[in-house]
Design a protein around this motif. Structure first.
Motif, short mmCIF file in Angstrom:
data_model
loop_
_atom_site.label_atom_id
_atom_site.label_comp_id
_atom_site.label_asym_id
_atom_site.label_seq_id
_atom_site.Cartn_x
_atom_site.Cartn_y
_atom_site.Cartn_z
N ASN A 76 7.42 3.32 5.18
CA ASN A 76 7.34 2.69 3.86
C ASN A 76 8.18 1.42 3.81
O ASN A 76 7.76 0.41 3.26
N LYS A 131 0.81 -1.21 0.00
CA LYS A 131 0.00 0.00 0.00
C LYS A 131 0.85 1.27 0.00
O LYS A 131 0.59 2.22 0.74
N ILE A 132 1.90 1.25 -0.84
CA ILE A 132 2.69 2.46 -1.08
C ILE A 132 2.63 2.74 -2.58
O ILE A 132 2.32 1.86 -3.37
N SER A 133 2.93 3.96 -2.95
CA SER A 133 2.82 4.33 -4.36
C SER A 133 3.95 3.70 -5.19
O SER A 133 5.02 3.40 -4.67
N THR A 134 3.67 3.54 -6.47
CA THR A 134 4.68 3.00 -7.38
C THR A 134 5.92 3.89 -7.42
O THR A 134 7.04 3.37 -7.35
N PRO A 135 5.78 5.24 -7.51
CA PRO A 135 6.99 6.08 -7.50
C PRO A 135 7.82 5.91 -6.22
O PRO A 135 9.04 5.90 -6.27
N THR A 136 7.14 5.74 -5.08
CA THR A 136 7.87 5.53 -3.82
C THR A 136 8.65 4.24 -3.88
O THR A 136 9.83 4.19 -3.50
N LYS A 155 9.69 2.66 -6.54
CA LYS A 155 10.77 2.80 -7.51
C LYS A 155 11.95 3.57 -6.92
O LYS A 155 13.11 3.23 -7.17
N ARG A 156 11.66 4.62 -6.14
CA ARG A 156 12.76 5.36 -5.48
C ARG A 156 13.49 4.47 -4.49
O ARG A 156 14.72 4.51 -4.40
#
Length: 68
Positions: free
Chosen positions: A25, A3-8, A10-11
């Protein structure tokens, strides 16, 4: 699952060194992977493996032949 964003995510994947992301995260990703049957190792060389129980195997049965 974390339940974290894809950009997060990826970083976090692109980071090098100790600063991989915010603690909440990182914790969410670790919890999701553990719930999926991943075991984190911290032996002479840290790593991960699939938990034997999630495969229906005893730990001593984990070897290259059970990698399927």
């Amino acid at each position: 699952m974390a339940k974290i964003s894809t950009p997060t995510l990826k970083r976090m994947e692109a980071s090098v060194g100790a600063a991989v992301g915010m603690a909440n995260n990182v914790g969410a990703v670790v919890a999701a992977l553990e719930a999926a049957g991943i075991e984190f190792l911290n032996h002479s060389q840290p790593g991960v493996r699939i938990r034997a129980q999630s495969l229906g195997l005893a730990p001593e049965q984990l070897n290259a032949s059970s990698d399927d």
